[in-house]
Design a protein around this motif. Structure first.
Motif, PDB file in Angstrom:
ATOM      1  N   TYR A  61       0.847  -1.222   0.027  1.00 34.01           N
ATOM      2  CA  TYR A  61       0.008   0.152  -0.058  1.00 34.01           C
ATOM      3  C   TYR A  61       0.886   1.330  -0.091  1.00 34.01           C
ATOM      4  O   TYR A  61       1.771   1.455   0.872  1.00 34.01           O
ATOM      5  N   LYS A  62       1.012   2.187  -0.996  1.00 33.79           N
ATOM      6  CA  LYS A  62       1.690   3.211  -1.201  1.00 33.79           C
ATOM      7  C   LYS A  62       1.085   4.437  -1.593  1.00 33.79           C
ATOM      8  O   LYS A  62       0.207   4.659  -2.362  1.00 33.79           O
ATOM      9  N   ASN A  63       1.043   5.292  -0.858  1.00 34.13           N
ATOM     10  CA  ASN A  63       0.570   6.755  -0.988  1.00 34.13           C
ATOM     11  C   ASN A  63      -0.988   6.751  -0.805  1.00 34.13           C
ATOM     12  O   ASN A  63      -1.581   6.800  -1.824  1.00 34.13           O
ATOM     13  N   ILE A  64      -1.694   6.340  -0.009  1.00 34.71           N
ATOM     14  CA  ILE A  64      -3.033   6.027   0.086  1.00 34.71           C
ATOM     15  C   ILE A  64      -3.450   7.090   1.211  1.00 34.71           C
ATOM     16  O   ILE A  64      -2.999   7.334   2.409  1.00 34.71           O
ATOM     17  N   THR A  65      -4.337   8.240   0.545  1.00 33.44           N
ATOM     18  CA  THR A  65      -4.661   9.514   1.349  1.00 33.44           C
ATOM     19  C   THR A  65      -6.218   9.757   1.298  1.00 33.44           C
ATOM     20  O   THR A  65      -6.803   9.021   0.653  1.00 33.44           O
ATOM     21  N   GLN A 124       3.691   2.256   3.031  1.00 32.41           N
ATOM     22  CA  GLN A 124       4.161   3.370   2.751  1.00 32.41           C
ATOM     23  C   GLN A 124       3.326   4.650   2.425  1.00 32.41           C
ATOM     24  O   GLN A 124       2.587   4.501   1.570  1.00 32.41           O
ATOM     25  N   ASP A 125       3.666   5.591   3.364  1.00 31.64           N
ATOM     26  CA  ASP A 125       2.854   6.912   3.141  1.00 31.64           C
ATOM     27  C   ASP A 125       1.444   6.764   3.387  1.00 31.64           C
ATOM     28  O   ASP A 125       0.937   6.921   2.029  1.00 31.64           O
ATOM     29  N   ILE A 126       0.848   6.459   4.342  1.00 31.95           N
ATOM     30  CA  ILE A 126      -0.531   6.381   4.525  1.00 31.95           C
ATOM     31  C   ILE A 126      -1.031   7.643   5.277  1.00 31.95           C
ATOM     32  O   ILE A 126      -0.480   7.689   6.328  1.00 31.95           O
ATOM     33  N   ILE A 164       4.915   8.628   5.779  1.00 29.78           N
ATOM     34  CA  ILE A 164       4.040   9.259   6.640  1.00 29.78           C
ATOM     35  C   ILE A 164       2.990   7.926   7.185  1.00 29.78           C
ATOM     36  O   ILE A 164       2.750   6.836   6.458  1.00 29.78           O
ATOM     37  N   GLN A 165       2.663   7.766   8.218  1.00 25.43           N
ATOM     38  CA  GLN A 165       1.950   6.663   8.790  1.00 25.43           C
ATOM     39  C   GLN A 165       0.914   7.275   9.863  1.00 25.43           C
ATOM     40  O   GLN A 165       1.035   7.407  11.045  1.00 25.43           O
TER      41      GLN A 165
END
Length: 396
Positions: A332-336, A361-363, A385-386
């Motif tokens: 999971y990468k860059n989930i915003t 990664q970067d959630i 970011i977590q």
């Protein structure tokens, strides 16, 4: 790995579809075979006659549904064909609302075809409002399957673009036992409370490319079932619906694995799930491996990131049962975006087959207050970011 198979898939699609433009083209208008505009007289015999004549010829053959509304009873358009085939829909194909239309589990089937193009700016109207009240699958495990609007079965080198499907009785589009299928700029819609109206179901198929589409249904926007391999989904807007799902898996013996799936640059609005992997318990053995979810935006989604290895929609399963479906290498990468529940990352894996090499990664997912994570039997890593704080065990 992911970039390599994306590049390979795009190359295959380019070579297949560009080659068609060089063929001789014949056009078969269904009105010449007896189709009647107005949506009152069944035009299925006319469509079938046009198809059979075109299928018997070499070159490039186009079956045209012109502007207007044409009633169509359940129809199977079968090959193999001597040449390349195109079904060009510019009007409305309307399914029957009669009870007799529920006697089979399909409306339009295209099968055993190589080199197929489905295009136009037309609409497939499934007349789902006439059938949804007969769907009792939520409480009846032996329920009758309602008709799928469009089924592609054993078709290869297929391009479907710019078609709309509304109010399917069951799934809008099923892709089964196919290779090299590209779906572009499709719009699939049904009310959010319509039962089992999946947008796209994929099974036992490889090299499937879904892009630049809008899907809003009463079930999964896209569901990848067993045997889905090398699938790319990009720039899809999902909502309403149940998100983009892998599974459910494990319900049958000898299920083929789901491998090498890329879901990227997609958005979810008001869905119950975002990115979901679901397996049944008790289950047979199977495998999910090599899955990437990247550059995803969610808005007011109940379960933005979820693995559910106790999937039981009927709520009658044994709560002590375990899944035997292995889930490995999921990223999971860059989930915003925003969650409509506090638990924004919910990874519930099986004690009998723990999830391995899960990467976060970067959630960055927010709620009215702080979001949280919930994990069981998950092993992997996190970076960047977590938000919420990760709960994976940092080993593989």
């Amino acid at each position: 790995m992911a970039l390599h198979f994306i590049t390979a898939l795009l190359t295959v699609m380019f070579l297949v579809f560009v080659g068609r433009a060089r063929s001789q083209t014949r056009v078969f208008d269904v009105r010449q075979f007896g189709a009647v505009n107005g949506g009152k007289i069944d035009s299925s015999d006319a469509l079938l006659s046009a198809w059979r004549q075109a299928c018997s010829l070499g070159g490039m053959n186009v079956i045209r549904v012109p502007r207007g509304t044409f009633l169509l009873s359940p129809t199977i358009l079968a090959g193999p064909c001597r040449g390349s085939m195109e079904l060009r829909i510019n009007g409305i194909l309307r399914a029957s609302a009669a009870l007799s239309s529920l006697d089979v589990d399909y409306w339009i089937v295209l099968q055993r075809i190589d080199d197929l193009n489905i295009t136009g700016d037309g609409v497939l109207d499934g007349q789902g409002h006439s059938a949804w009240k007969y769907n009792d699958c939520f409480w009846n495990p032996k329920c009758k399957t309602l008709p799928t609007t469009l089924r592609l079965q054993d078709v290869n080198n297929t391009l479907l673009h710019d078609i709309a499907s509304v109010n399917s009785k069951s799934a809008h589009l099923s892709i089964f036992a196919c290779q090299n299928v590209s779906l572009e700029r499709v719009k699939l819609t049904a009310p959010g409370d319509s039962p089992n109206t999946d947008g796209i179901r994929v099974g036992m198929s490889s090299y499937v490319f879904i892009r630049d589409s809008v899907i809003g249904t009463g079930d999964d926007c896209i569901a990848m079932n067993h045997g889905s391999v090398k699938i790319i989904i990009t720039n899809v807007t999902c909502g309403p619906g149940h998100g983009i799902s892998i599974g459910s898996l494990g319900g049958s013996p000898d299920e083929n694995p789901v491998r090498l799936v890329w879901v990227g640059n997609c958005s979810f609005v008001g869905t119950t799930n975002g990115l979901r992997i679901k397996t049944k318990a008790t289950s047979y053995r199977s495998l999910v491996s090599g899955i990437t979810f990247a550059d995803i935006h969610v808005e007011n989604v109940t379960n933005p990131i979820i693995i559910d290895q106790q999937y039981c929609p009927s709520h009658t399963c044994d709560p002590k049962a375990v899944s035997l479906v292995a889930i490995h290498y999921v990223k999971y990468k860059n989930i915003t975006g925003t969650s409509s529940s506090q638990v924004a990352v919910n990874l519930q894996c099986s004690p009998a087959a723990p999830c391995l090499n899960v990467t976060l990664q970067d959630i960055d997912l927010s709620y009215h207050g702080d979001t949280t994570s919930s994990c069981s039997n998950v092993f992997g890593s996190s970076s960047g970011i977590q938000h919420p704080p990760p709960c994976v065990n940092n080993r593989s």
